[in-house]
Design a protein around this motif. Structure first.
Motif, PDB file in Angstrom:
ATOM      1  N   ARG A  56      -0.027   8.980   2.826  1.00 48.82           N
ATOM      2  CA  ARG A  56      -0.077   7.525   2.646  1.00 48.82           C
ATOM      3  C   ARG A  56       0.526   6.824   3.859  1.00 48.82           C
ATOM      4  NH1 ARG A  56       1.656   4.971  -2.128  1.00 48.82           N
ATOM      5  NH2 ARG A  56       1.633   7.053  -3.014  1.00 48.82           N
ATOM      6  N   ASN A  57       1.605   7.370   4.396  1.00 44.36           N
ATOM      7  CA  ASN A  57       2.199   6.780   5.599  1.00 44.36           C
ATOM      8  C   ASN A  57       1.229   6.845   6.779  1.00 44.36           C
ATOM      9  OD1 ASN A  57       4.631   6.055   4.422  1.00 44.36           O
ATOM     10  ND2 ASN A  57       5.615   8.010   4.899  1.00 44.36           N
ATOM     11  N   GLU A  58       0.485   7.943   6.868  1.00 43.59           N
ATOM     12  CA  GLU A  58      -0.518   8.059   7.936  1.00 43.59           C
ATOM     13  C   GLU A  58      -1.633   7.039   7.727  1.00 43.59           C
ATOM     14  OE1 GLU A  58      -2.579   9.536  11.325  1.00 43.59           O
ATOM     15  OE2 GLU A  58      -0.494   9.466  10.666  1.00 43.59           O
ATOM     16  N   LEU A  59      -2.046   6.843   6.495  1.00 46.79           N
ATOM     17  CA  LEU A  59      -3.068   5.839   6.195  1.00 46.79           C
ATOM     18  C   LEU A  59      -2.592   4.455   6.623  1.00 46.79           C
ATOM     19  CD1 LEU A  59      -5.772   5.061   4.716  1.00 46.79           C
ATOM     20  CD2 LEU A  59      -4.364   4.683   2.681  1.00 46.79           C
ATOM     21  N   VAL A  60      -1.345   4.115   6.309  1.00 44.65           N
ATOM     22  CA  VAL A  60      -0.787   2.823   6.682  1.00 44.65           C
ATOM     23  C   VAL A  60      -0.741   2.689   8.198  1.00 44.65           C
ATOM     24  CG1 VAL A  60       1.360   1.490   6.713  1.00 44.65           C
ATOM     25  CG2 VAL A  60       0.500   2.425   4.562  1.00 44.65           C
ATOM     26  N   ARG A  61      -0.368   3.754   8.875  1.00 45.12           N
ATOM     27  CA  ARG A  61      -0.286   3.716  10.334  1.00 45.12           C
ATOM     28  C   ARG A  61      -1.661   3.439  10.951  1.00 45.12           C
ATOM     29  NH1 ARG A  61      -0.018   7.368  15.037  1.00 45.12           N
ATOM     30  NH2 ARG A  61      -1.024   8.977  13.809  1.00 45.12           N
ATOM     31  N   VAL A  62      -2.701   4.076  10.432  1.00 40.55           N
ATOM     32  CA  VAL A  62      -4.044   3.877  10.970  1.00 40.55           C
ATOM     33  C   VAL A  62      -4.556   2.484  10.608  1.00 40.55           C
ATOM     34  CG1 VAL A  62      -6.416   4.730  10.998  1.00 40.55           C
ATOM     35  CG2 VAL A  62      -4.519   6.354  10.907  1.00 40.55           C
ATOM     36  N   LEU A  63      -4.281   2.015   9.399  1.00 39.64           N
ATOM     37  CA  LEU A  63      -4.673   0.655   9.019  1.00 39.64           C
ATOM     38  C   LEU A  63      -4.062  -0.373   9.965  1.00 39.64           C
ATOM     39  CD1 LEU A  63      -4.383   0.758   5.112  1.00 39.64           C
ATOM     40  CD2 LEU A  63      -6.462   0.216   6.407  1.00 39.64           C
TER      41      LEU A  63
ATOM     42  N   VAL B 225       0.848  -1.203   0.000  1.00 35.83           N
ATOM     43  CA  VAL B 225       0.000   0.000   0.000  1.00 35.83           C
ATOM     44  C   VAL B 225       0.880   1.249   0.000  1.00 35.83           C
ATOM     45  CG1 VAL B 225      -1.665   1.351   1.341  1.00 35.83           C
ATOM     46  CG2 VAL B 225      -1.940  -1.135   1.142  1.00 35.83           C
ATOM     47  N   ARG B 226       1.879   1.258   0.858  1.00 39.67           N
ATOM     48  CA  ARG B 226       2.760   2.422   0.974  1.00 39.67           C
ATOM     49  C   ARG B 226       3.537   2.673  -0.317  1.00 39.67           C
ATOM     50  NH1 ARG B 226       5.459   0.718   5.037  1.00 39.67           N
ATOM     51  NH2 ARG B 226       7.149  -0.137   3.775  1.00 39.67           N
ATOM     52  N   ASP B 227       3.914   1.585  -1.033  1.00 32.56           N
ATOM     53  CA  ASP B 227       4.761   1.717  -2.215  1.00 32.56           C
ATOM     54  C   ASP B 227       3.979   1.793  -3.520  1.00 32.56           C
ATOM     55  OD1 ASP B 227       6.882   1.555  -0.464  1.00 32.56           O
ATOM     56  OD2 ASP B 227       7.209  -0.597  -0.773  1.00 32.56           O
ATOM     57  N   THR B 228       2.669   1.904  -3.455  1.00 36.40           N
ATOM     58  CA  THR B 228       1.861   2.009  -4.671  1.00 36.40           C
ATOM     59  C   THR B 228       2.290   3.242  -5.477  1.00 36.40           C
ATOM     60  OG1 THR B 228      -0.024   1.035  -3.501  1.00 36.40           O
ATOM     61  CG2 THR B 228      -0.475   2.125  -5.599  1.00 36.40           C
ATOM     62  N   PRO B 229       2.500   3.096  -6.782  1.00 35.26           N
ATOM     63  CA  PRO B 229       2.879   4.259  -7.587  1.00 35.26           C
ATOM     64  C   PRO B 229       1.848   5.390  -7.461  1.00 35.26           C
ATOM     65  CG  PRO B 229       3.181   2.246  -8.835  1.00 35.26           C
ATOM     66  CD  PRO B 229       2.470   1.854  -7.567  1.00 35.26           C
ATOM     67  N   PRO B 230       2.313   6.639  -7.290  1.00 35.41           N
ATOM     68  CA  PRO B 230       1.384   7.763  -7.097  1.00 35.41           C
ATOM     69  C   PRO B 230       0.342   7.890  -8.203  1.00 35.41           C
ATOM     70  CG  PRO B 230       3.633   8.427  -6.597  1.00 35.41           C
ATOM     71  CD  PRO B 230       3.716   7.051  -7.175  1.00 35.41           C
ATOM     72  N   GLU B 231       0.749   7.618  -9.444  1.00 36.82           N
ATOM     73  CA  GLU B 231      -0.207   7.761 -10.544  1.00 36.82           C
ATOM     74  C   GLU B 231      -1.355   6.763 -10.424  1.00 36.82           C
ATOM     75  OE1 GLU B 231       3.463   5.485 -12.058  1.00 36.82           O
ATOM     76  OE2 GLU B 231       3.016   7.247 -10.810  1.00 36.82           O
ATOM     77  N   ARG B 232      -1.070   5.576  -9.892  1.00 32.43           N
ATOM     78  CA  ARG B 232      -2.147   4.604  -9.685  1.00 32.43           C
ATOM     79  C   ARG B 232      -3.083   5.069  -8.571  1.00 32.43           C
ATOM     80  NH1 ARG B 232      -1.724  -1.680  -7.516  1.00 32.43           N
ATOM     81  NH2 ARG B 232      -3.985  -1.901  -7.194  1.00 32.43           N
ATOM     82  N   VAL B 233      -2.515   5.622  -7.502  1.00 31.59           N
ATOM     83  CA  VAL B 233      -3.348   6.133  -6.409  1.00 31.59           C
ATOM     84  C   VAL B 233      -4.283   7.217  -6.932  1.00 31.59           C
ATOM     85  CG1 VAL B 233      -3.340   7.311  -4.181  1.00 31.59           C
ATOM     86  CG2 VAL B 233      -1.606   5.566  -4.676  1.00 31.59           C
ATOM     87  N   VAL B 234      -3.753   8.157  -7.715  1.00 28.27           N
ATOM     88  CA  VAL B 234      -4.577   9.240  -8.257  1.00 28.27           C
ATOM     89  C   VAL B 234      -5.690   8.669  -9.129  1.00 28.27           C
ATOM     90  CG1 VAL B 234      -4.579  11.210  -9.832  1.00 28.27           C
ATOM     91  CG2 VAL B 234      -2.752  10.963  -8.135  1.00 28.27           C
ATOM     92  N   HIS B 235      -5.349   7.711  -9.982  1.00 27.66           N
ATOM     93  CA  HIS B 235      -6.350   7.108 -10.872  1.00 27.66           C
ATOM     94  C   HIS B 235      -7.468   6.440 -10.074  1.00 27.66           C
ATOM     95  CE1 HIS B 235      -8.156   4.804 -14.110  1.00 27.66           C
ATOM     96  NE2 HIS B 235      -7.908   3.681 -13.449  1.00 27.66           N
ATOM     97  N   GLU B 236      -7.100   5.662  -9.063  1.00 25.80           N
ATOM     98  CA  GLU B 236      -8.123   4.939  -8.307  1.00 25.80           C
ATOM     99  C   GLU B 236      -8.941   5.882  -7.429  1.00 25.80           C
ATOM    100  OE1 GLU B 236      -6.579   1.443  -6.392  1.00 25.80           O
ATOM    101  OE2 GLU B 236      -5.868   0.592  -8.291  1.00 25.80           O
TER     102      GLU B 236
ATOM    103  N   ALA C 212      -4.570  13.594  -2.258  1.00 21.52           N
ATOM    104  CA  ALA C 212      -3.327  13.788  -1.505  1.00 21.52           C
ATOM    105  C   ALA C 212      -2.743  12.461  -1.030  1.00 21.52           C
ATOM    106  CB  ALA C 212      -3.567  14.711  -0.315  1.00 21.52           C
ATOM    107  N   LEU C 213      -3.489  11.353  -1.134  1.00 25.84           N
ATOM    108  CA  LEU C 213      -2.931  10.050  -0.778  1.00 25.84           C
ATOM    109  C   LEU C 213      -1.804   9.638  -1.721  1.00 25.84           C
ATOM    110  CD1 LEU C 213      -6.082   7.974   0.231  1.00 25.84           C
ATOM    111  CD2 LEU C 213      -4.152   8.576   1.694  1.00 25.84           C
ATOM    112  N   ALA C 214      -1.684  10.332  -2.841  1.00 26.52           N
ATOM    113  CA  ALA C 214      -0.549  10.071  -3.727  1.00 26.52           C
ATOM    114  C   ALA C 214       0.758  10.548  -3.103  1.00 26.52           C
ATOM    115  CB  ALA C 214      -0.772  10.752  -5.073  1.00 26.52           C
ATOM    116  N   GLU C 215       0.670  11.425  -2.107  1.00 28.88           N
ATOM    117  CA  GLU C 215       1.859  11.943  -1.438  1.00 28.88           C
ATOM    118  C   GLU C 215       2.279  11.018  -0.296  1.00 28.88           C
ATOM    119  OE1 GLU C 215       3.423  14.456  -2.679  1.00 28.88           O
ATOM    120  OE2 GLU C 215       1.859  14.689  -4.212  1.00 28.88           O
ATOM    121  N   PRO C 216       3.579  10.864  -0.072  1.00 28.03           N
ATOM    122  CA  PRO C 216       4.074   9.907   0.935  1.00 28.03           C
ATOM    123  C   PRO C 216       3.560  10.170   2.348  1.00 28.03           C
ATOM    124  CG  PRO C 216       5.862  10.612  -0.500  1.00 28.03           C
ATOM    125  CD  PRO C 216       4.675  11.483  -0.821  1.00 28.03           C
TER     126      PRO C 216
END
Length: 336
Positions: free
Chosen positions: A130-137, A96-107, A123-127
């Motif tokens: 995304r790191n905060e999302l991973v931490r909460v997950l 999840v953390r290493d997903t390419p930013p362009e894929r995150v934006v698309h999805e 903004a989840l395309a930004e590290p």
């Protein structure tokens, strides 16, 4: 309707998850918080989860960050349930953390178009986010999903026992026919009741089947047909009976015949097979399996006109005779 098209090669590349997938279970558990459908099957979990989240920083983070991007809707982003989750929570979170930013934006754009997305979703395309999302997950999983791992493993083990038996008795066709009432096998296509009408061509990639504890009724696949094919579906849930008296149930296990029944159930047996193995009547075999089930040592699942009995993790542990150990309950991480 989802139509999954198999080639002959695909039929040899069907795999069934051997352990609960942590990110799929996390996603579906969040859906269980968003609806009352099937609440009876998760009543204990739901009460405990509300107690763990209400009035906490983790609860606020779940409402503000997780639920908006994992809604109970016809679409949520594929990158949040990566194939790497099959190798455990940390491997999945790293993907999840290493997903390419362009894929995150698309999805996220797809989420906005299909289900609605918060303004901050791109903004989840930004590290940092995304790191905060991973931490909460991770915190959410450790707090309200991981403590139920034994129950999830029990359900998965029972499902794998049913699928193995179906395959040995009737081949891959019986395996695919018996997955769920929401699926129908019409060779070479598996028809799945679905939220949209589409076709998925496996083209020799095979199919990973993921029986899920927290999925409720409707099977789910990835939206992007170019990703590694997966089909997640609900395991059978049995309405809970009244609370058993653990001490009385465990005491009833003492005795040669019931110990033999426990060892036999480790192989996966129907009631009639167990009766023949023990040399007792079907009614007596049913009594033994009821005691084992009430003690939490076995589980019973209906397979057509028979009932298949398999061990729970606790029952397997009794046969292994492990050294006593105390397992501390999960606590809300200090970061929250």
């Amino acid at each position: 309707m989802l139509r999954i098209h198999f080639t002959p090669d695909d039929l040899t590349r069907i795999r069934v998850a051997s352990t609960p997938d942590p990110l799929w279970e996390t996603a579906f558990s969040l859906h269980r918080l968003q609806t009352t459908q099937g609440r009876w099957a998760y009543a204990d979990w739901h009460r405990g989860t509300l107690a763990a989240l209400t009035g906490t920083r983790l609860g606020a983070a779940v409402r503000g960050l997780l639920i908006p991007v994992l809604p109970r809707a016809r679409y949520w982003p594929d990158f949040l349930t990566p194939a790497e989750g099959a190798d455990g929570l940390e491997a999945g979170l790293a993907a999840v953390r290493d997903t390419p930013p362009e894929r995150v934006v698309h999805e996220m754009r797809l989420l906005a178009r299909c289900s609605g997305a918060p303004d901050w979703a791109p903004a989840l395309a930004e590290p940092d986010l995304r790191n905060e999302l991973v931490r909460v997950l991770r915190a959410y999983h450790d707090t309200v999903v991981a403590p139920h791992l034994d129950r999830m493993c029990e359900s998965l083990a029972g499902e794998r026992g049913l699928l193995a038996r179906s395959t040995l008795n009737g081949g891959v066709g019986d395996l695919l026919n018996g997955l769920s009432p929401a699926m129908r096998w019409c060779p070479p296509v598996l028809h799945v009741d679905y939220v949209e009408d589409r076709d998925l061509y496996l083209d020799g990639r095979g199919l990973r089947l993921v029986p899920s504890y927290f999925c409720w009724k409707a099977p789910v696949s990835l939206a992007d047909g170019t990703l590694r094919p997966v089909l997640v579906y609900s395991v059978q849930h049995v309405r809970p009976s009244g609370p058993a008296a653990p001490d009385a149930a465990l005491s009833a296990l003492l005795g040669r015949t019931r110990a033999a029944a426990l060892r036999a159930v480790a192989l996966g047996m129907t009631t009639s097979e167990l009766a023949r193995f023990l040399g007792v009547s079907p009614a007596t075999a049913t009594h033994h399996t009821t005691v084992l089930r009430d003690a939490g040592l076995s589980t019973s699942r209906r397979l057509q006109n028979t009932v298949l009995h398999t061990l729970t993790p606790l029952g397997a542990a009794m046969l292994r005779r492990p050294s006593p150990a105390e397992h501390a309950g999960a606590a809300v991480p200090s970061d929250f």
